[in-house]
Motif scaffolding. Structure first.
Motif, PDB file in Angstrom:
ATOM      1  N   TYR A 146     -21.671  45.200  -8.781  1.00  0.00           N
ATOM      2  CA  TYR A 146     -23.155  44.758  -9.359  1.00  0.00           C
ATOM      3  C   TYR A 146     -23.458  43.787  -8.278  1.00  0.00           C
ATOM      4  O   TYR A 146     -24.649  43.947  -7.969  1.00  0.00           O
ATOM      5  CB  TYR A 146     -23.106  43.810 -10.663  1.00  0.00           C
ATOM      6  CG  TYR A 146     -24.466  44.451 -11.221  1.00  0.00           C
ATOM      7  CD1 TYR A 146     -24.001  45.452 -11.809  1.00  0.00           C
ATOM      8  CD2 TYR A 146     -25.015  43.027 -11.383  1.00  0.00           C
ATOM      9  CE1 TYR A 146     -25.357  46.061 -12.642  1.00  0.00           C
ATOM     10  CE2 TYR A 146     -26.307  43.362 -12.152  1.00  0.00           C
ATOM     11  CZ  TYR A 146     -26.208  44.779 -13.192  1.00  0.00           C
ATOM     12  OH  TYR A 146     -27.133  44.491 -13.379  1.00  0.00           O
ATOM     13  N   SER A 147     -23.076  43.816  -6.171  1.00  0.00           N
ATOM     14  CA  SER A 147     -23.925  42.928  -6.212  1.00  0.00           C
ATOM     15  C   SER A 147     -25.714  43.680  -6.159  1.00  0.00           C
ATOM     16  O   SER A 147     -26.704  43.492  -5.144  1.00  0.00           O
ATOM     17  CB  SER A 147     -23.765  42.661  -4.501  1.00  0.00           C
ATOM     18  OG  SER A 147     -22.892  43.987  -4.266  1.00  0.00           O
ATOM     19  N   GLY A 148     -25.481  45.512  -5.716  1.00  0.00           N
ATOM     20  CA  GLY A 148     -26.627  45.672  -5.095  1.00  0.00           C
ATOM     21  C   GLY A 148     -28.059  46.330  -6.884  1.00  0.00           C
ATOM     22  O   GLY A 148     -28.291  46.824  -6.819  1.00  0.00           O
ATOM     23  N   GLY A 149     -27.039  45.110  -8.254  1.00  0.00           N
ATOM     24  CA  GLY A 149     -27.855  45.278  -8.645  1.00  0.00           C
ATOM     25  C   GLY A 149     -27.413  46.819 -10.345  1.00  0.00           C
ATOM     26  O   GLY A 149     -28.241  46.806 -11.003  1.00  0.00           O
ATOM     27  N   GLY A 150     -26.329  47.028  -9.896  1.00  0.00           N
ATOM     28  CA  GLY A 150     -25.542  47.777 -10.816  1.00  0.00           C
ATOM     29  C   GLY A 150     -26.329  49.021 -11.072  1.00  0.00           C
ATOM     30  O   GLY A 150     -26.505  49.510 -12.444  1.00  0.00           O
ATOM     31  N   ALA A 151     -27.042  49.944  -9.967  1.00  0.00           N
ATOM     32  CA  ALA A 151     -27.428  50.744 -10.204  1.00  0.00           C
ATOM     33  C   ALA A 151     -26.881  52.273 -10.400  1.00  0.00           C
ATOM     34  O   ALA A 151     -26.984  53.111 -11.184  1.00  0.00           O
ATOM     35  CB  ALA A 151     -28.981  51.693  -8.865  1.00  0.00           C
ATOM     36  N   ASP A 152     -25.759  52.459  -9.205  1.00  0.00           N
ATOM     37  CA  ASP A 152     -24.722  53.318 -10.248  1.00  0.00           C
ATOM     38  C   ASP A 152     -23.772  53.049 -10.715  1.00  0.00           C
ATOM     39  O   ASP A 152     -23.743  51.959 -11.626  1.00  0.00           O
ATOM     40  CB  ASP A 152     -23.693  53.308  -8.664  1.00  0.00           C
ATOM     41  CG  ASP A 152     -24.087  53.617  -6.791  1.00  0.00           C
ATOM     42  OD1 ASP A 152     -23.292  53.167  -5.777  1.00  0.00           O
ATOM     43  OD2 ASP A 152     -24.775  54.248  -7.197  1.00  0.00           O
ATOM     44  N   GLY A 153     -24.023  54.624 -11.746  1.00  0.00           N
ATOM     45  CA  GLY A 153     -23.181  54.630 -12.654  1.00  0.00           C
ATOM     46  C   GLY A 153     -21.131  54.282 -12.621  1.00  0.00           C
ATOM     47  O   GLY A 153     -21.155  53.174 -11.160  1.00  0.00           O
ATOM     48  N   LEU A 154     -20.501  54.150 -13.857  1.00  0.00           N
ATOM     49  CA  LEU A 154     -19.516  53.516 -13.883  1.00  0.00           C
ATOM     50  C   LEU A 154     -18.336  55.246 -13.266  1.00  0.00           C
ATOM     51  O   LEU A 154     -18.866  56.510 -13.024  1.00  0.00           O
ATOM     52  CB  LEU A 154     -18.899  53.218 -15.530  1.00  0.00           C
ATOM     53  CG  LEU A 154     -19.190  52.189 -16.252  1.00  0.00           C
ATOM     54  CD1 LEU A 154     -19.101  52.572 -17.538  1.00  0.00           C
ATOM     55  CD2 LEU A 154     -18.668  51.335 -15.655  1.00  0.00           C
ATOM     56  N   THR A 155     -16.861  54.357 -12.446  1.00  0.00           N
ATOM     57  CA  THR A 155     -16.510  55.689 -11.547  1.00  0.00           C
ATOM     58  C   THR A 155     -15.185  55.847 -12.646  1.00  0.00           C
ATOM     59  O   THR A 155     -14.598  55.301 -12.169  1.00  0.00           O
ATOM     60  CB  THR A 155     -15.827  54.835  -9.775  1.00  0.00           C
ATOM     61  OG1 THR A 155     -17.664  55.319  -9.466  1.00  0.00           O
ATOM     62  CG2 THR A 155     -15.096  56.314  -9.952  1.00  0.00           C
ATOM     63  N   PHE A 156     -15.196  57.219 -13.260  1.00  0.00           N
ATOM     64  CA  PHE A 156     -13.778  56.451 -13.714  1.00  0.00           C
ATOM     65  C   PHE A 156     -12.235  57.815 -13.194  1.00  0.00           C
ATOM     66  O   PHE A 156     -12.843  58.306 -12.718  1.00  0.00           O
ATOM     67  CB  PHE A 156     -13.585  57.632 -15.248  1.00  0.00           C
ATOM     68  CG  PHE A 156     -14.714  56.793 -16.107  1.00  0.00           C
ATOM     69  CD1 PHE A 156     -15.976  56.791 -16.328  1.00  0.00           C
ATOM     70  CD2 PHE A 156     -14.646  56.145 -17.628  1.00  0.00           C
ATOM     71  CE1 PHE A 156     -16.791  56.356 -17.334  1.00  0.00           C
ATOM     72  CE2 PHE A 156     -15.120  55.658 -18.701  1.00  0.00           C
ATOM     73  CZ  PHE A 156     -16.437  55.823 -17.952  1.00  0.00           C
ATOM     74  N   GLY A 157     -11.524  56.848 -13.717  1.00  0.00           N
ATOM     75  CA  GLY A 157     -10.352  57.733 -12.950  1.00  0.00           C
ATOM     76  C   GLY A 157      -9.705  58.387 -14.031  1.00  0.00           C
ATOM     77  O   GLY A 157      -9.992  58.553 -14.691  1.00  0.00           O
ATOM     78  N   LYS A 158      -8.042  58.662 -13.611  1.00  0.00           N
ATOM     79  CA  LYS A 158      -7.740  59.518 -14.749  1.00  0.00           C
ATOM     80  C   LYS A 158      -7.025  58.505 -16.550  1.00  0.00           C
ATOM     81  O   LYS A 158      -6.956  58.929 -17.155  1.00  0.00           O
ATOM     82  CB  LYS A 158      -5.778  59.806 -14.279  1.00  0.00           C
ATOM     83  CG  LYS A 158      -6.757  61.171 -13.693  1.00  0.00           C
ATOM     84  CD  LYS A 158      -5.650  62.326 -12.899  1.00  0.00           C
ATOM     85  CE  LYS A 158      -5.935  62.643 -11.862  1.00  0.00           C
ATOM     86  NZ  LYS A 158      -6.716  63.817 -12.265  1.00  0.00           N
TER      87      LYS A 158
END
Lengths: 117, 113
Positions: B93-105
């Motif tokens: 979240y250091s960049g502000g949390g722009a990216d979504g969640l990365t789901f694994g299996k």
């Protein structure tokens, strides 16, 4: 009930067509995220809008686009549909105070199941 | 986002505690540890998240190792409704949390009555 509403719940369309999926975020949430879930790729992040502006792109195809309107609802547009686009499409919202340095949880809708025939 | 490793599946009995492990040896100082679960035919559901200290909420507890390279989601008393796929996700979240969640299996949790 997460408070996130997605419509329609199911959609069946033919290859080459265009569809629009709609998402209403929780009241007060400024961020809307779109995800695709397919059997072979799992859950993948597509795109993020914050207060009407695009903030991040994930694995979104050029045939797909999204927008967030002033009332904060969002639409995901899928065009020139292919059989492989058949999947569950989820929308999530979060309060996501930008730049606060504090992470928050996301609330997911029930999804739209798209079947391309 | 850094990678996480989870067992493919786990089985537990109803009304017993469940400990779901997650390894994240490449975690950075600004990665939050999130847990989500997905019940059959539903969208993912937030369970809990934390940064360094252990966290408790009404659904579960999150125990984070001192070196942050692993964590454990604890369901204190499993019910049949807890049968789901559980995802352990790191989010910078250091960049502000722009990216979504990365789901694994994730881990497929099976609850036996």
């Amino acid at each position: 009930d997460s408070g996130v509403t997605q419509t329609p719940k199911h959609l069946i369309t033919a290859t080459g067509q265009r569809v629009t999926l709609r998402c209403s975020p929780r009241s007060g949430d400024l961020s809307v995220y779109w995800y695709q879930q397919s059997l072979d790729q799992g859950l993948q992040f597509l795109i993020h809008y914050y207060n009407g502006e695009e903030r991040a792109k994930g694995n979104i195809l050029e045939r797909f686009s999204a927008q967030q309107f002033p009332d904060l609802h969002s639409e995901l547009n899928l065009s020139s549909l292919e059989l492989g686009d058949s999947a569950l499409y989820f929308c999530a919202s979060s309060v996501a105070t930008e730049g606060a340095g504090v992470d928050t949880e996301a609330f997911f809708g029930q999804g739209t199941r798209l079947t391309v025939v | 986002d850094a990678k996480t490793t989870q067992p493919n599946s786990m089985e537990s009995n109803e009304e017993e505690p469940v400990h779901l492990p997650c390894n994240h040896s490449t975690i950075s100082g600004t990665d939050y540890i999130h847990w989500y679960r997905q019940l059959p035919s539903q969208g993912p559901e937030y369970v809990i998240h934390g940064l360094t200290s252990n966290v408790n909420n009404r659904m579960a507890s999150l125990a984070i190792a001192e070196d942050r390279k692993s964590s454990t989601l604890i369901l204190h008393r499993a019910t049949l409704r807890d049968a789901a796929v559980y995802y352990c996700i790191l989010r910078d979240y250091s960049g502000g949390g722009a990216d979504g969640l990365t789901f694994g299996k994730g881990t497929h949790l099976i609850i036996q009555p």
